[in-house]
Design a protein around this motif. Structure first.
Motif, PDB file in Angstrom:
ATOM      1  N   GLU A 240       2.139   1.677  -3.506  1.00  0.00           N
ATOM      2  CA  GLU A 240       1.057   2.182  -4.362  1.00  0.00           C
ATOM      3  C   GLU A 240       0.845   3.679  -4.126  1.00  0.00           C
ATOM      4  O   GLU A 240       0.683   4.451  -5.072  1.00  0.00           O
ATOM      5  CB  GLU A 240      -0.225   1.414  -4.055  1.00  0.00           C
ATOM      6  CG  GLU A 240      -1.373   1.720  -4.982  1.00  0.00           C
ATOM      7  CD  GLU A 240      -2.587   0.856  -4.667  1.00  0.00           C
ATOM      8  OE1 GLU A 240      -3.697   1.419  -4.676  1.00  0.00           O
ATOM      9  OE2 GLU A 240      -2.423  -0.347  -4.431  1.00  0.00           O
ATOM     10  N   ASN A 241       0.890   4.087  -2.872  1.00  0.00           N
ATOM     11  CA  ASN A 241       0.734   5.504  -2.540  1.00  0.00           C
ATOM     12  C   ASN A 241       1.874   6.331  -3.130  1.00  0.00           C
ATOM     13  O   ASN A 241       1.640   7.411  -3.694  1.00  0.00           O
ATOM     14  CB  ASN A 241       0.667   5.676  -1.022  1.00  0.00           C
ATOM     15  CG  ASN A 241       0.494   7.110  -0.604  1.00  0.00           C
ATOM     16  OD1 ASN A 241       1.484   7.833  -0.456  1.00  0.00           O
ATOM     17  ND2 ASN A 241      -0.733   7.525  -0.417  1.00  0.00           N
TER      18      ASN A 241
ATOM     19  N   ARG B 239       1.797   9.344  -5.924  1.00  0.00           N
ATOM     20  CA  ARG B 239       2.401  10.663  -5.688  1.00  0.00           C
ATOM     21  C   ARG B 239       3.398  11.023  -6.783  1.00  0.00           C
ATOM     22  O   ARG B 239       3.461  12.174  -7.223  1.00  0.00           O
ATOM     23  CB  ARG B 239       3.073  10.685  -4.315  1.00  0.00           C
ATOM     24  CG  ARG B 239       2.042  10.669  -3.179  1.00  0.00           C
ATOM     25  CD  ARG B 239       2.669  10.477  -1.822  1.00  0.00           C
ATOM     26  NE  ARG B 239       3.536  11.577  -1.471  1.00  0.00           N
ATOM     27  CZ  ARG B 239       4.263  11.609  -0.357  1.00  0.00           C
ATOM     28  NH1 ARG B 239       4.212  10.604   0.499  1.00  0.00           N
ATOM     29  NH2 ARG B 239       5.035  12.639  -0.101  1.00  0.00           N
TER      30      ARG B 239
ATOM     31  N   LEU C 257       0.829  -1.208   0.000  1.00  0.00           N
ATOM     32  CA  LEU C 257       0.000   0.000   0.000  1.00  0.00           C
ATOM     33  C   LEU C 257       0.863   1.257   0.000  1.00  0.00           C
ATOM     34  O   LEU C 257       0.527   2.240  -0.667  1.00  0.00           O
ATOM     35  CB  LEU C 257      -0.943  -0.004   1.204  1.00  0.00           C
ATOM     36  CG  LEU C 257      -2.075  -1.032   1.156  1.00  0.00           C
ATOM     37  CD1 LEU C 257      -2.839  -1.043   2.474  1.00  0.00           C
ATOM     38  CD2 LEU C 257      -3.012  -0.744  -0.003  1.00  0.00           C
ATOM     39  N   GLN C 258       1.967   1.224   0.715  1.00  0.00           N
ATOM     40  CA  GLN C 258       2.873   2.375   0.717  1.00  0.00           C
ATOM     41  C   GLN C 258       3.486   2.574  -0.664  1.00  0.00           C
ATOM     42  O   GLN C 258       3.626   3.707  -1.123  1.00  0.00           O
ATOM     43  CB  GLN C 258       3.961   2.201   1.769  1.00  0.00           C
ATOM     44  CG  GLN C 258       3.463   2.393   3.182  1.00  0.00           C
ATOM     45  CD  GLN C 258       4.550   2.196   4.225  1.00  0.00           C
ATOM     46  OE1 GLN C 258       5.631   1.698   3.927  1.00  0.00           O
ATOM     47  NE2 GLN C 258       4.262   2.577   5.456  1.00  0.00           N
TER      48      GLN C 258
END
Length: 58
Positions: A30-31, A35, A27-28
């Motif tokens: 993907e984030n 960005r 998830l990090q």
């Protein structure tokens, strides 16, 4: 037999913890990818603005 059961439960708990960490890391990533894409878009917008002709204020 109860020792094997305890070891099995510990192994299951460790696998659950590891999978939670892996999902959190995914998830990090993907984030961060989102960005980066946003920043690339903003950079492209700024570059496009710099290519526009500047009108002189006569």
């Amino acid at each position: 037999m109860s020792r094997q059961l305890a070891l099995g439960l510990i192994a299951i708990a460790l696998l659950a913890l590891a999978s939670t960490v892996i999902v959190r890391q995914a998830l990090q990533v993907e984030n961060l990818q989102a960005r980066v894409a946003n920043l690339e878009s903003r950079i492209a917008d700024i570059a496009a603005l710099k290519l526009l002709p500047v009108e002189s204020g006569k």
